[in-house]
Design an enzyme around this catalytic site. Structure first.
Site, PDB file in Angstrom:
ATOM      1  N   MET A 284       0.810  -1.209   0.000  1.00 64.37           N
ATOM      2  CA  MET A 284       0.000   0.000   0.000  1.00 64.37           C
ATOM      3  C   MET A 284       0.842   1.257   0.000  1.00 64.37           C
ATOM      4  SD  MET A 284      -3.125   0.718   2.537  1.00 64.37           S
ATOM      5  CE  MET A 284      -2.245   1.996   3.405  1.00 64.37           C
ATOM      6  N   GLY A 285       2.085   1.121   0.433  1.00 70.05           N
ATOM      7  CA  GLY A 285       2.914   2.308   0.528  1.00 70.05           C
ATOM      8  C   GLY A 285       3.977   2.129   1.584  1.00 70.05           C
TER       9      GLY A 285
ATOM     10  N   VAL B 279       6.022   2.421   5.085  1.00 71.70           N
ATOM     11  CA  VAL B 279       5.679   2.357   6.508  1.00 71.70           C
ATOM     12  C   VAL B 279       6.817   2.971   7.314  1.00 71.70           C
ATOM     13  CG1 VAL B 279       5.019   0.863   8.415  1.00 71.70           C
ATOM     14  CG2 VAL B 279       4.515   0.170   6.077  1.00 71.70           C
TER      15      VAL B 279
ATOM     16  N   ASP C  36      -3.996 -12.313   2.971  1.00 69.37           N
ATOM     17  CA  ASP C  36      -2.594 -12.248   2.563  1.00 69.37           C
ATOM     18  C   ASP C  36      -1.703 -12.650   3.726  1.00 69.37           C
ATOM     19  OD1 ASP C  36      -0.335  -9.692   1.268  1.00 69.37           O
ATOM     20  OD2 ASP C  36      -0.523 -11.821   0.785  1.00 69.37           O
TER      21      ASP C  36
END
Lengths: 284, 187
Positions: A95-96, A98, A211
């Site tokens: 998602m991006g 961290v 996941d």
């Protein structure tokens, strides 16, 4: 007398023509093509031998593939939303990025997950993230990484949209495995039980991880050891349109009563909640 | 920033003196940022393809500005030159051991070459390419387009104005000759 360039060009063309022939025929071809020019023959043969010795892949892989990106979008020390001081980049998820940060309001460590730049101004994506954060933070369990909030801030003239969540000061199971850390059977069992408990808590809220893998399980060491599941539904950049998968991986579909694990284990089924906060999903 | 690039591109296309070098510098920063974004996985499709990077740059420019690309091929060739400069600069930065802990990097997030060996190779190829270009400009150009910008054979052929078949032939010649120049450097 041919100029240097003309000679080179002739040599090049004979070389290229020779390459288009099967290897066994090349020498004979070069003999004929070079005719009475021994110098040209030498040069063509030199090129052919070099070609033969050359790595198949030489120059085929673009130079950029020898590079990686160092550092993240935010530098250590940056203050986000006037409240979170960035400490360090922890990694990059689906998602991006961290980061570990310090929450200056509560004087606690937090993990901050940035939403990918291309999604930050997309109203459809943002609404999905909002809905799913409502769901995710309803799961409050020691074996599930607690998600706190969704916020936005400005940095360098850019809008940053991010999640705050519990900072987990431990290694992922993946990292432990890669370091060949020996886990005792008892430790493994504890991890499995923790993960099962975390999944159960999520399932009761109608959430499936989708996941689960060693990268998403963090072990907190110390006297209160526990395994914590992270990236719960906030990891997969799944297909956006038309599917029953949300962009962040939470499954939308049948009501939770059809797949609570307690039903799989044969205990009494729980009645569904009377008002489900996720009703709006089903009407999509 | 986008407005600035638009202006520079228009001036360059109009043939204004000094426009190309100003555009080069602006593209350097823009492409560096895009490359980083691609490598950080912020582009759809995940891992970086060099062609994707350049097309990304091209799309961004076209989308956010009303540039009339009079000569797209010419622009893509310029982008390739910029990419070459960026990558060689980054490779040099690594091998010169300039990544000392307390040195402030030029860009806070940076392109870093994965290993010293690969850095050496990129620098050597750049050098050998200079030599090759002075003898055979078209072959040198082809290597720059394919290796540094990562264009496909068809794209490179289009930029050079030759058929794909011709480009393929030239490619084998260029690779082989470049290998020879590299051996020469190594000696």
């Amino acid at each position: 007398m041919a100029s240097r360039n003309d000679r080179d060009e002739t040599v090049n063309q004979i070389f290229a023509d020779a390459l288009s022939l099967p290897a066994a025929e090349r020498l004979a071809f070069v003999e004929i093509a070079c005719g009475s020019d021994p110098q040209a023959k030498v040069e063509v043969l030199l090129l052919l031998s070099r070609f033969h010795r050359m790595d198949r892949d030489f120059l085929e892989k673009p130079a950029i593939q020898a590079f990686q990106a160092e550092g993240g979008e935010l530098r250590p020390g940056v203050l986000l939303a006037g409240r979170f001081r960035i400490v360090e980049l922890l990694g990059r998820g689906g998602m991006g990025e961290v980061y570990r940060a310090e929450d200056l309001e509560l004087n606690e460590a937090v993990a901050i997950k940035l939403i990918r730049p291309e999604w930050r101004n997309d109203p459809v994506m943002l609404n999905r993230f909002r809905d799913e954060i409502r769901l995710a933070r309803a799961i409050r369990h020691p074996n599930v990484c607690n998600v706190h909030d969704m916020l936005s801030g400005e940095h360098d003239g850019r809008r940053i949209v991010f999640f705050t969540m519990e900072f987990l000061a431990g290694d992922t199971v993946r990292a432990l495995l890669e370091r060949n850390t020996a886990l005792t059977a008892e430790e493994i069992l504890d991890i499995v039980l923790d993960v099962a408990a975390g999944l159960d808590a999520a399932h009761r809220h109608g959430v499936i991880h989708r996941d689960l893998k060693p990268d998403n399980i963090i072990l907190l060491p110390g006297p209160h050891r526990r395994a914590v599941i992270t990236d719960f539904g906030l990891a997969k950049p799944a297909a956006l349109h038309g599917s029953s998968h949300t962009a962040t991986g939470l499954v939308v579909g049948s009501p939770p009563r059809t797949w609570l694990p307690s039903s799989a284990w044969g205990t009494r089924q729980r009645p569904p909640p009377t008002s489900s906060p996720w009703e709006s999903w089903f009407s999509k | 920033m986008q407005g600035e690039l638009t202006r520079l591109i228009n001036e360059w296309q109009a043939g204004k003196p000094g426009a190309e070098s100003a555009l080069f510098d602006a593209l350097y920063k823009a492409l560096h940022d895009i490359a980083l974004a691609c490598l950080r996985g912020e582009r759809p499709g995940g891992s970086l393809s060099a062609t994707a990077l350049v097309h990304e740059a091209y799309l961004r420019l076209r989308k956010s500005s009303r540039i009339e690309f009079v000569d797209r091929q010419h622009f893509l060739a310029l982008v390739a030159r910029v990419m070459r400069r960026i990558l060689v600069d980054r490779a040099r930065a690594r091998t010169a051991g300039m990544r000392a802990a307390n040195r402030v990097p030029e860009f806070f997030a940076d392109l870093v070459v994965r290993s010293p060996q690969e850095a050496e190779q990129i620098i050597a190829i750049d050098s050998a390419l200079e030599q090759l270009s002075s003898i055979s400009p078209r072959q040198g150009h082809l290597v720059e387009l394919r290796y540094f910008a990562g264009y496909t054979m068809e794209e490179a052929a289009g930029i050079l104005g030759v058929s794909a078949r011709t480009a393929k032939r030239e490619w084998q010649i260029a690779r082989t000759r470049l290998m020879g120049a590299l051996d020469g450097i190594a000696e």
